[in-house]
Design a protein around this motif. Structure first.
Motif, mmCIF file in Angstrom:
data_model
loop_
_atom_site.group_PDB
_atom_site.id
_atom_site.type_symbol
_atom_site.label_atom_id
_atom_site.label_comp_id
_atom_site.label_asym_id
_atom_site.label_seq_id
_atom_site.Cartn_x
_atom_site.Cartn_y
_atom_site.Cartn_z
ATOM 1 N N TRP A 23 -0.969 -9.007 4.787
ATOM 2 C CA TRP A 23 -0.720 -7.745 5.478
ATOM 3 C C TRP A 23 -0.195 -6.749 4.454
ATOM 4 O O TRP A 23 0.790 -7.023 3.778
ATOM 5 N N ASP A 24 -0.775 -5.588 4.375
ATOM 6 C CA ASP A 24 -0.338 -4.552 3.440
ATOM 7 C C ASP A 24 1.009 -4.007 3.913
ATOM 8 O O ASP A 24 1.085 -3.344 4.950
ATOM 9 N N TYR A 25 2.070 -4.314 3.170
ATOM 10 C CA TYR A 25 3.406 -3.894 3.610
ATOM 11 C C TYR A 25 3.609 -2.393 3.457
ATOM 12 O O TYR A 25 4.412 -1.807 4.172
ATOM 13 N N THR A 26 2.876 -1.742 2.553
ATOM 14 C CA THR A 26 3.046 -0.293 2.404
ATOM 15 C C THR A 26 2.468 0.473 3.592
ATOM 16 O O THR A 26 2.844 1.617 3.833
ATOM 17 N N GLN A 27 1.568 -0.150 4.341
ATOM 18 C CA GLN A 27 0.974 0.472 5.524
ATOM 19 C C GLN A 27 1.539 -0.114 6.829
ATOM 20 O O GLN A 27 1.001 0.152 7.906
ATOM 21 N N LEU A 28 2.593 -0.937 6.712
ATOM 22 C CA LEU A 28 3.231 -1.574 7.876
ATOM 23 C C LEU A 28 2.222 -2.328 8.745
ATOM 24 O O LEU A 28 2.264 -2.264 9.966
ATOM 25 N N ARG A 29 1.334 -3.072 8.115
ATOM 26 C CA ARG A 29 0.274 -3.782 8.843
ATOM 27 C C ARG A 29 0.783 -5.021 9.586
ATOM 28 O O ARG A 29 0.210 -5.392 10.596
ATOM 29 N N SER A 37 6.957 -11.870 0.852
ATOM 30 C CA SER A 37 5.704 -11.462 0.234
ATOM 31 C C SER A 37 4.793 -10.835 1.281
ATOM 32 O O SER A 37 5.013 -10.980 2.483
ATOM 33 N N ASP A 38 3.737 -10.171 0.835
ATOM 34 C CA ASP A 38 2.753 -9.656 1.774
ATOM 35 C C ASP A 38 1.720 -10.724 2.142
ATOM 36 O O ASP A 38 0.812 -10.476 2.911
#
Length: 79
Positions: free
Chosen positions: A24-30, A68-69
């Motif tokens: 999950w992309d953490y910068t996009q809050l996925r 981690s992502d």
């Protein structure tokens, strides 16, 4: 849970109600939106695949602080 496919390979089903994503992309809050991808795999030989008893994606590990992502893919083997 995994299941046996042709030629001795194991795979997770493509999707379930809970999802089978490993990234999950953490910068996009996925992660909170359950918008991930399945990009982490466990590859093994036919001999090792015969020893697989279970496989899972540990989403709980991804929920911790500073996580981690990626979520770990865990494969259980019999001796």
């Amino acid at each position: 849970m995994c299941y046996r496919r042709s030629r001795g390979k194991f795979s997770f089903p493509r999707r379930s109600a809970g999802g089978l994503d490993t990234y999950w992309d953490y910068t996009q809050l996925r992660f909170p939106r359950r918008e991930g991808m399945r990009i982490d795999f466990a590859l093994c030989s036919p001999a090792l695949a015969a020893r697989v008893t279970n496989a899972l994606i540990d989403r709980e590990e991804r929920k911790g602080k500073g996580a981690s992502d990626h979520a770990p893919v865990v494969v259980e083997l019999v001796d």
